[in-house]
Design an enzyme around this catalytic site. Structure first.
Site, PDB file in Angstrom:
ATOM      1  N   HIS A   1      47.854  43.771  43.366  1.00  0.00           N
ATOM      2  CA  HIS A   1      47.940  42.686  42.524  1.00  0.00           C
ATOM      3  C   HIS A   1      46.589  42.428  42.132  1.00  0.00           C
ATOM      4  CE1 HIS A   1      50.094  40.014  40.302  1.00  0.00           C
ATOM      5  NE2 HIS A   1      51.275  40.085  41.158  1.00  0.00           N
ATOM      6  N   ARG A   2      45.422  42.808  42.947  1.00  0.00           N
ATOM      7  CA  ARG A   2      44.094  42.626  42.726  1.00  0.00           C
ATOM      8  C   ARG A   2      43.560  43.327  41.309  1.00  0.00           C
ATOM      9  NH1 ARG A   2      41.327  44.833  48.128  1.00  0.00           N
ATOM     10  NH2 ARG A   2      42.595  46.435  47.309  1.00  0.00           N
TER      11      ARG A   2
END
Length: 465
Positions: free
Chosen positions: A436-437
């Site tokens: 998700h980064r």
């Protein structure tokens, strides 16, 4: 004049610091060529043959088969320039032209000693020095009784060579024929040196190893129970499996992925009927077979071309997302030695037929334990076909340090609304796990939806050709 050179276990790369000797490929007295493999070792990544950078006569070996040796430990000593003329003339390895080294002695070495990446020179066939033939100092030394010459210890690694030679001199030959027996012992941390076989001439059999492992576990269980106290008595019959080798390396990578990567997973069902029909049409008689996994791999490369932010990694030291120019596609393969992830280099430039051939080659090599470090590392995206295990879905762990993984479940007949009518279709569940980064849910959903659309309508791939 012969000069004795010591060859040590080279830097294995990828943070590996030791290896297990699986099989010696030469004996003391053998003539070896430059870059000829002298020993097969097993690391936490793969089983590889280690080439020796010197050409000459092997004067000593260090380490028994099954022993773990650290990087920098001596493997063999070679008398450079000690090959007899009659051997060179009759097809043995010829003496290599000498060059003056820093110490003023004749040296001959290729420098091609990085494990797993092969060498540029083809190895000449070995010839055993005939008894009585002078072949340089210490030519009669062996791994079981290495009488290394004094000159072998004269270099900067002399003390290490002396220690290894002294240790090996007191070791007895292990009477084991079966590689399976050695593997079982190695996986359970059993030292074969202390085991007496019940076979002919003391041969160690599988039953001997299994009995010894059972006895060892019983002693460990009893000791653990005594150490923990009466309130935590050991469970009779419990089995403890060391997290070593490939199993240990995989465990560490899984743990690191969970610690460092904030992952999320989304999934979708797709009608794979047309994809299966397209594959059947491709596999016409006389043409190279195309695998379903190769078709899915081609879909992945097309999807990554649309969503290049997913072909990336996160540099935690600089706090930067690094987008990568080439797709090095890993795919999960189950072997007898555990889960491995071979990597197809530059997958974005390969056709479906080329992808199928390369994935088949890597899978076969993985099952034989022969993958090199180059074939196991530096992947940028992973395809996980867990459907071969008969399951529909999964939330796989990202292959650190990659940013995403596509999972493919089994394809099975299910009721499906097709063109407004209820029909029986071949349905597959696709899951997409992402860092998700690197992206948000919109990008991840767009990637997965494009993959599903290509599965349902393979003609969409024509846009990416």
């Amino acid at each position: 004049m012969a000069v004795v050179r010591e060859f040590t276990l080279p830097d294995l790369g990828e943070g590996l610091t030791e290896a297990v000797i699986v099989q010696w490929l030469v004996e003391a007295g053998d003539v070896v060529a430059v870059d000829q493999p002298v020993v097969e070792v097993e690391t936490a990544k793969a089983m590889v043959e280690v080439p020796c950078p010197y050409g000459g006569v092997v004067t000593a070996r260090f380490g028994e088969e099954g022993a773990e040796v650290p990087v920098g430990a001596p493997l063999v000593t070679v008398a450079v320039g000690a090959v007899p003329d009659d051997l060179a003339a009759s097809g043995g390895a010829p003496p290599v032209p000498a060059a003056e080294g820093a110490d003023g002695a004749a040296d001959s070495g290729s420098g091609n000693v990085l494990v797993g990446y092969g060498t540029s020179a083809s190895a000449a066939r070995r010839r055993r020095v005939r008894p009585g033939t002078p072949a340089g100092p210490g030519a009669g030394a062996s791994a079981e009784s290495p009488q290394a010459p004094a000159s072998a210890a004269a270099g900067p690694t002399g003390s290490r060579a002396d220690a290894a030679g002294a240790a090996a001199a007191g070791a007895r030959t292990v009477a084991v024929i079966s590689p399976l027996v050695r593997r079982i012992a190695r996986e359970h941390g059993l030292d074969l040196q202390g085991l007496t076989g019940t076979g002919r001439d003391g041969l160690i059999l599988r039953t001997d190893v299994e009995s010894a492992i059972w006895a060892l576990r019983e002693r460990e269980t009893a000791a653990a129970g005594a150490a923990l106290g009466a309130g935590t008595a050991a469970v009779p019959g419990e089995e403890r499996i060391p997290l070593r080798g490939m199993r240990g390396a995989a465990a560490e990578k899984f743990s690191r992925s969970r610690r460092e990567i904030p992952d999320a997973t989304c999934w979708v069902d797709a009608d794979a009927t047309e994809l299966l029909a397209a594959r059947a049409a491709m596999n016409v008689p006389g043409a190279p077979k195309v695998s379903l996994l190769a078709l899915l791999a081609r879909i992945c490369t097309a999807a990554l071309a649309r969503y290049p932010e997913l072909n990336a990694t996160v540099d935690t030291a600089t706090q930067e997302i690094v987008r990568l120019p080439a797709v090095h596609l890993g795919f999960a393969a189950q072997t007898d030695r555990g889960l491995v992830v071979p990597v197809v280099r530059d997958a974005q430039n390969r056709t479906v037929e080329e992808l199928s051939a390369e994935m088949a080659r890597l899978t076969e090599t993985a099952r034989s334990g022969g993958l090199s470090l180059a074939e196991l590392t530096h992947g940028t995206f992973t395809l996980n076909n867990y459907g071969v295990f008969g399951v529909d879905g999964s939330t796989p762990i990202i292959n650190h340090p990659e940013a995403a993984m596509l999972g493919v479940g089994r394809i099975s007949a299910k009721p499906w609304v097709h063109e407004g009518e209820l029909a029986v279709r071949q349905v597959v569940q696709l899951s997409f796990t992402f860092d998700h980064r690197v992206c948000d849910g919109g990008t991840a959903g767009g990637f997965l939806r494009y993959v599903a659309d290509c599965v349902e309508q393979p003609a969409l791939l024509l846009r990416a050709l």
